[in-house]
Scaffold this motif. Structure first.
Motif, PDB file in Angstrom:
ATOM      1  N   ALA A 114       0.921  -1.255  -0.029  1.00 50.07           N
ATOM      2  CA  ALA A 114       0.108  -0.053   0.170  1.00 50.07           C
ATOM      3  C   ALA A 114       0.815   1.362   0.068  1.00 50.07           C
ATOM      4  O   ALA A 114       0.418   2.184  -0.702  1.00 50.07           O
ATOM      5  CB  ALA A 114      -0.848   0.015   1.006  1.00 50.07           C
TER       6      ALA A 114
ATOM      7  N   LEU B  64      -7.972  -1.469   5.491  1.00 46.90           N
ATOM      8  CA  LEU B  64      -7.978  -1.242   4.268  1.00 46.90           C
ATOM      9  C   LEU B  64      -9.552  -1.292   3.836  1.00 46.90           C
ATOM     10  O   LEU B  64      -9.911  -2.503   3.852  1.00 46.90           O
ATOM     11  CB  LEU B  64      -7.249  -1.531   2.989  1.00 46.90           C
ATOM     12  N   LYS B  65     -10.109  -0.624   2.836  1.00 51.48           N
ATOM     13  CA  LYS B  65     -11.533  -0.785   2.511  1.00 51.48           C
ATOM     14  C   LYS B  65     -11.659  -1.784   1.263  1.00 51.48           C
ATOM     15  O   LYS B  65     -11.274  -1.331   0.417  1.00 51.48           O
ATOM     16  CB  LYS B  65     -12.403   0.445   2.459  1.00 51.48           C
TER      17      LYS B  65
ATOM     18  N   ILE C  13      -6.866   1.930  -6.988  1.00 55.91           N
ATOM     19  CA  ILE C  13      -6.941   1.242  -5.699  1.00 55.91           C
ATOM     20  C   ILE C  13      -5.625   1.446  -5.023  1.00 55.91           C
ATOM     21  O   ILE C  13      -5.446   1.798  -3.714  1.00 55.91           O
ATOM     22  CB  ILE C  13      -7.056  -0.234  -6.120  1.00 55.91           C
TER      23      ILE C  13
ATOM     24  N   CYS D  28      -1.453  -2.227  -6.332  1.00 53.51           N
ATOM     25  CA  CYS D  28      -2.938  -2.507  -6.167  1.00 53.51           C
ATOM     26  C   CYS D  28      -2.793  -3.854  -5.514  1.00 53.51           C
ATOM     27  O   CYS D  28      -2.074  -4.910  -6.159  1.00 53.51           O
ATOM     28  CB  CYS D  28      -3.684  -2.764  -7.563  1.00 53.51           C
TER      29      CYS D  28
ATOM     30  N   GLU E  99     -12.377  -1.025  -2.520  1.00 50.12           N
ATOM     31  CA  GLU E  99     -11.780   0.430  -2.744  1.00 50.12           C
ATOM     32  C   GLU E  99     -10.486   0.825  -2.636  1.00 50.12           C
ATOM     33  O   GLU E  99      -9.758   1.512  -3.472  1.00 50.12           O
ATOM     34  CB  GLU E  99     -12.584   1.699  -2.060  1.00 50.12           C
ATOM     35  N   GLU E 100      -9.976   0.200  -1.503  1.00 49.05           N
ATOM     36  CA  GLU E 100      -8.384   0.275  -1.284  1.00 49.05           C
ATOM     37  C   GLU E 100      -7.878  -0.956  -1.267  1.00 49.05           C
ATOM     38  O   GLU E 100      -6.415  -0.803  -1.294  1.00 49.05           O
ATOM     39  CB  GLU E 100      -8.275   0.829   0.168  1.00 49.05           C
TER      40      GLU E 100
ATOM     41  N   ARG F  72      -5.500   5.218  -3.634  1.00 51.19           N
ATOM     42  CA  ARG F  72      -6.403   5.133  -2.288  1.00 51.19           C
ATOM     43  C   ARG F  72      -5.920   4.305  -1.066  1.00 51.19           C
ATOM     44  O   ARG F  72      -5.785   4.782   0.031  1.00 51.19           O
ATOM     45  CB  ARG F  72      -7.792   4.679  -2.556  1.00 51.19           C
ATOM     46  N   ALA F  73      -5.263   3.336  -1.350  1.00 49.68           N
ATOM     47  CA  ALA F  73      -4.489   2.524  -0.456  1.00 49.68           C
ATOM     48  C   ALA F  73      -3.588   3.216   0.584  1.00 49.68           C
ATOM     49  O   ALA F  73      -3.106   3.538   1.570  1.00 49.68           O
ATOM     50  CB  ALA F  73      -3.947   1.109  -0.833  1.00 49.68           C
ATOM     51  N   ARG F  74      -2.672   3.849  -0.571  1.00 43.10           N
ATOM     52  CA  ARG F  74      -1.460   4.636   0.092  1.00 43.10           C
ATOM     53  C   ARG F  74      -2.036   6.004   0.557  1.00 43.10           C
ATOM     54  O   ARG F  74      -1.363   6.145   1.979  1.00 43.10           O
ATOM     55  CB  ARG F  74      -0.522   5.172  -1.176  1.00 43.10           C
ATOM     56  N   GLU F  75      -3.086   6.720   0.405  1.00 44.47           N
ATOM     57  CA  GLU F  75      -3.498   7.626   1.146  1.00 44.47           C
ATOM     58  C   GLU F  75      -3.898   7.260   2.371  1.00 44.47           C
ATOM     59  O   GLU F  75      -3.849   7.716   3.563  1.00 44.47           O
ATOM     60  CB  GLU F  75      -4.637   8.301   0.250  1.00 44.47           C
ATOM     61  N   ARG F  76      -4.637   6.149   2.408  1.00 43.66           N
ATOM     62  CA  ARG F  76      -5.169   5.441   3.701  1.00 43.66           C
ATOM     63  C   ARG F  76      -3.988   5.145   4.752  1.00 43.66           C
ATOM     64  O   ARG F  76      -4.089   5.586   5.999  1.00 43.66           O
ATOM     65  CB  ARG F  76      -6.050   4.239   3.473  1.00 43.66           C
TER      66      ARG F  76
END
Length: 363
Positions: free
Chosen positions: A278, A296-297, A326, A283, A300-301, A329-333
């Motif tokens: 992530a 992680l969602k 994906i 991905c 989405e993530e 968004r994972a990195r942002e989370r």
């Protein structure tokens, strides 16, 4: 405060999946002002296969796998305010634990840091006469690599005063996006050592998927797979050092995480690979396990698969654009919620409270 930390290896990830975790936690604790010395045995060829040089944020003492050398390093526990014995050190773990506890000073906070808690608890359930049971009666606190409530309740049932999960996380300085590397370009990559309690799951999620998608390309990294039968579209590259993990994560269309059986059945146990991938913006397709949405969602993530057929479907539906979305968004989370700075702050609050209480008790 001074920490004496007895673990498998800080310097090498060879047959040592906890290396990234140790580095992230200890580096972040050092940034908070802790003086950490990490003691690791010279076993499994790790010193000949180091991923990093001794860092400036932690003193590393490498000792020979002999009784005399172990006795010398365990005596150093007397100098520490906090004494940590990790699981799976790799040389005479039971004797090491006993000697560390004997050497720790009366005011020292003693911690068992379990980096494989579900497997440890399963082993204790089968054999209640293990020396570890007696050592646990002497420690102040158990910290774990993960496991959630099932692990916490499991340890408390053994009479441990407290058990707190300190989950894996991301060090943004070491795991981050990099340019694609032709060595690692493929449709799906998996990085993991060959372990008895994961091999069947690797067969189900990775090797069967490759066999069902002969037109796709697959990449396998990790130790121990040399004699494993695999389809022609799987390329095996052996051990991948941590310096190459970012490129390994970003170059494929997707990367696969496969939990060990004990971790998957227990849940709430994200591997270091989850946050490494992530953090690089990869991905990630992971085997499904309870508690995933805490980190992680799904959809989405991260993408979650219940079996190899799910992996096949996910790959067939996955476009390069969606894979990139994906991963971003994972990195942002994980940057927002799951860094080792945050984990170290948790540890700091836990140990300071207990060290202060211990000092009051011994005044």
């Amino acid at each position: 405060m001074k920490i004496a930390f007895y673990g498998s290896s800080l310097l090498s990830s060879r047959w040592n999946g906890a290396a990234t975790y140790y580095r992230g936690i200890i580096k972040a604790l050092a940034a908070l002002g802790y003086d950490v010395t990490f003691y690791e045995p010279d076993v499994y060829g790790r010193q000949q296969n180091r991923d990093i040089d001794p860092p400036d944020w932690c003193k590393v003492v490498v000792y020979q796998p002999t009784a005399a050398a172990m006795k010398a390093v365990t005596a150093r526990a007397a100098e520490a305010d906090i004494v940590v014995k990790a699981s799976g050190v790799g040389f005479e773990d039971d004797a090491l634990f006993g000697q560390v506890l004997d050497a720790a000073g009366p005011q020292a906070l003693t911690i068992f840091w379990d980096v494989d808690a579900p497997a440890t608890l399963a082993s204790l359930a089968v054999d209640s006469d293990q020396p570890l049971r007696a050592h646990l009666d002497r420690v102040d606190l158990v910290l774990t690599y993960g496991g959630g409530d099932p692990v916490v309740y499991g340890y408390r049932a053994l009479g441990v005063g407290d058990c707190i999960p300190i989950y894996n996380a991301l060090d943004p300085e070491t795991h981050h996006p990099v340019p694609h590397d032709p060595r690692f370009v493929c449709d799906l990559a998996f990085l993991g050592n060959r372990l008895p309690d994961r091999e069947q799951r690797v067969d189900d999620f990775f090797f069967s998927t490759a066999a069902l998608l002969p037109e796709r390309t697959f990449l396998l990294g990790g130790s121990g797979w040399e004699d494993k039968p695999m389809s022609p579209n799987v390329r095996y590259i052996g051990h991948v050092g941590t310096a190459d993990h970012n490129a390994f994560n970003v170059s494929p269309k997707a990367v696969l995480n496969i939990s060990r059986s004990s971790m998957a059945s227990n849940g709430y146990s994200p591997a270091t690979r989850v946050f490494e991938a992530a953090g690089a913006g990869a991905c990630l397709i992971t085997d499904a396990w309870a508690g995933l949405d805490l980190f992680l969602k799904e959809g989405e993530e991260v993408l979650a698969a219940r079996d190899g057929w799910d992996v096949v479907d996910l790959l067939n539906e996955l476009t390069s654009r969606r894979a990139a979305e994906i991963g971003n968004r994972a990195r942002e989370r994980v940057l927002r919620e799951h860094t080792y700075d945050r984990r170290a702050a948790e540890v700091d609050g836990i140990v300071r409270k207990r060290v202060a209480a211990r000092r009051m008790e011994t005044v």
